[in-house]
Scaffold this active site. Structure first.
Site, PDB file in Angstrom:
ATOM      1  N   ASP A 142       0.922  -1.552  -0.084  1.00 22.57           N
ATOM      2  CA  ASP A 142       0.250   0.103  -0.190  1.00 22.57           C
ATOM      3  C   ASP A 142       0.844   1.248  -0.269  1.00 22.57           C
ATOM      4  OD1 ASP A 142      -3.353   0.359   0.933  1.00 22.57           O
ATOM      5  OD2 ASP A 142      -1.682   2.250   0.964  1.00 22.57           O
ATOM      6  N   GLN A 158     -14.741   1.791   1.552  1.00 21.97           N
ATOM      7  CA  GLN A 158     -13.939   2.161  -0.179  1.00 21.97           C
ATOM      8  C   GLN A 158     -13.735   2.693  -0.035  1.00 21.97           C
ATOM      9  OE1 GLN A 158     -15.506  -0.922  -2.592  1.00 21.97           O
ATOM     10  NE2 GLN A 158     -13.820  -1.436  -3.605  1.00 21.97           N
ATOM     11  N   ASN A 174     -13.042  -3.601   2.595  1.00 24.35           N
ATOM     12  CA  ASN A 174     -14.266  -1.941   2.809  1.00 24.35           C
ATOM     13  C   ASN A 174     -14.135  -2.234   1.151  1.00 24.35           C
ATOM     14  OD1 ASN A 174     -12.429  -0.927   5.087  1.00 24.35           O
ATOM     15  ND2 ASN A 174     -11.052  -0.694   3.603  1.00 24.35           N
ATOM     16  N   HIS A 217      -7.183  -5.978   1.985  1.00 17.62           N
ATOM     17  CA  HIS A 217      -5.939  -4.913   3.012  1.00 17.62           C
ATOM     18  C   HIS A 217      -4.989  -6.498   4.216  1.00 17.62           C
ATOM     19  CE1 HIS A 217      -7.266  -1.109   2.486  1.00 17.62           C
ATOM     20  NE2 HIS A 217      -7.648  -1.426   1.783  1.00 17.62           N
ATOM     21  N   HIS A 254      -9.928  -5.354  -3.119  1.00 13.04           N
ATOM     22  CA  HIS A 254      -8.481  -5.368  -2.503  1.00 13.04           C
ATOM     23  C   HIS A 254      -9.033  -5.757  -1.085  1.00 13.04           C
ATOM     24  CE1 HIS A 254     -10.330  -1.293  -2.025  1.00 13.04           C
ATOM     25  NE2 HIS A 254      -9.540  -1.540  -1.259  1.00 13.04           N
ATOM     26  N   VAL A 289     -10.854   3.190  -3.972  1.00 12.21           N
ATOM     27  CA  VAL A 289     -10.725   2.694  -4.898  1.00 12.21           C
ATOM     28  C   VAL A 289     -11.441   1.432  -5.295  1.00 12.21           C
ATOM     29  CG1 VAL A 289      -8.592   1.436  -6.330  1.00 12.21           C
ATOM     30  CG2 VAL A 289      -8.623   2.923  -4.172  1.00 12.21           C
TER      31      VAL A 289
HETATM   32  P1  5GP Z   1      -9.757   1.633   0.546  1.00  6.67           P
HETATM   33  O1  5GP Z   1      -9.622   2.809   0.868  1.00  6.67           O
HETATM   34  O2  5GP Z   1     -10.655   1.989  -0.902  1.00  6.67           O
HETATM   35  O3  5GP Z   1      -9.937  -0.013   1.249  1.00  6.67           O
HETATM   36  O4  5GP Z   1      -8.365   1.075  -0.274  1.00  6.67           O
HETATM   37  C1  5GP Z   1      -7.638   1.914  -0.509  1.00  6.67           C
HETATM   38  C2  5GP Z   1      -6.613   2.092  -0.929  1.00  6.67           C
HETATM   39  O5  5GP Z   1      -5.574   2.080  -1.729  1.00  6.67           O
HETATM   40  C3  5GP Z   1      -5.958   2.586   0.728  1.00  6.67           C
HETATM   41  O6  5GP Z   1      -4.996   1.956   1.936  1.00  6.67           O
HETATM   42  C4  5GP Z   1      -4.855   3.333  -0.272  1.00  6.67           C
HETATM   43  O7  5GP Z   1      -3.626   3.860   0.461  1.00  6.67           O
HETATM   44  C5  5GP Z   1      -4.590   2.576  -1.564  1.00  6.67           C
HETATM   45  N1  5GP Z   1      -3.559   3.298  -2.532  1.00  6.67           N
HETATM   46  C6  5GP Z   1      -4.514   3.985  -3.207  1.00  6.67           C
HETATM   47  N2  5GP Z   1      -3.932   4.841  -4.702  1.00  6.67           N
HETATM   48  C7  5GP Z   1      -2.609   3.751  -4.494  1.00  6.67           C
HETATM   49  C8  5GP Z   1      -1.399   3.089  -4.991  1.00  6.67           C
HETATM   50  O8  5GP Z   1      -1.299   4.167  -6.580  1.00  6.67           O
HETATM   51  N3  5GP Z   1      -1.011   2.713  -5.025  1.00  6.67           N
HETATM   52  C9  5GP Z   1      -0.603   1.896  -4.334  1.00  6.67           C
HETATM   53  N4  5GP Z   1       0.888   0.904  -3.668  1.00  6.67           N
HETATM   54  N5  5GP Z   1      -1.757   1.831  -2.703  1.00  6.67           N
HETATM   55  C10 5GP Z   1      -2.614   3.105  -3.333  1.00  6.67           C
END
Ligand code: 5GP
Length: 111
Positions: free
Chosen positions: A28, A91, A84, A99, A97, A93
């Protein structure tokens, strides 16, 4: 195309720790624990709410990959696997996914 689809396509860089035909695992970019790795299916599934019966094997593989990566990372004292889903789930993205969080004691319940 989501940011994670671009990572799968190698259009943007990521620190990839595991890859096979079904899943990709990478660190991440803004880690919330000493070890914070995202395990994603290569199929562009938006969220848990979008899963169908045909995704069963891929989801099982992602969980197995998380277990393999946790061992690789030396998380012998435990870890947490979180998904998420949707706005209320936090969520951000829109590509499903997992975590994988570890390297510190997790609190419960999550916020
Ligand atoms: P969510 O909030 O959707 O469950 O988690 C998205 C995760 O993606 C977050 O922990 C954020 O830090 C990670 N993330 C967002 N953009 C990028 C990226 O461009 N590269 C990487 N490696 N992680 C990302």
């Amino acid at each position: 195309m989501s940011i994670f689809a671009k990572i799968i396509a190698r259009e943007i860089p990521a620190d990839i720790v595991f890859e096979d035909d079904v899943c990709l695992a990478f660190r991440d970019i803004a880690p919330k624990a000493p070890v914070h790795i995202l395990v994603i299916p290569k199929k562009p599934i938006v969220s848990l709410a979008d899963l169908t019966e045909e995704d069963q094997a891929a989801m099982g593989r992602c969980v197995v990959v998380a277990s393999i990566v946790a061992k690789q990372e030396g998380l012998d004292n435990g870890y947490r696997l979180v998904v998420n889903s949707g706005a209320d789930g936090g969520q951000e993205v829109p590509h499903l996914h997992f975590h994988l969080l570890g390297g510190r004691k997790m609190s419960w319940p999550p916020g």
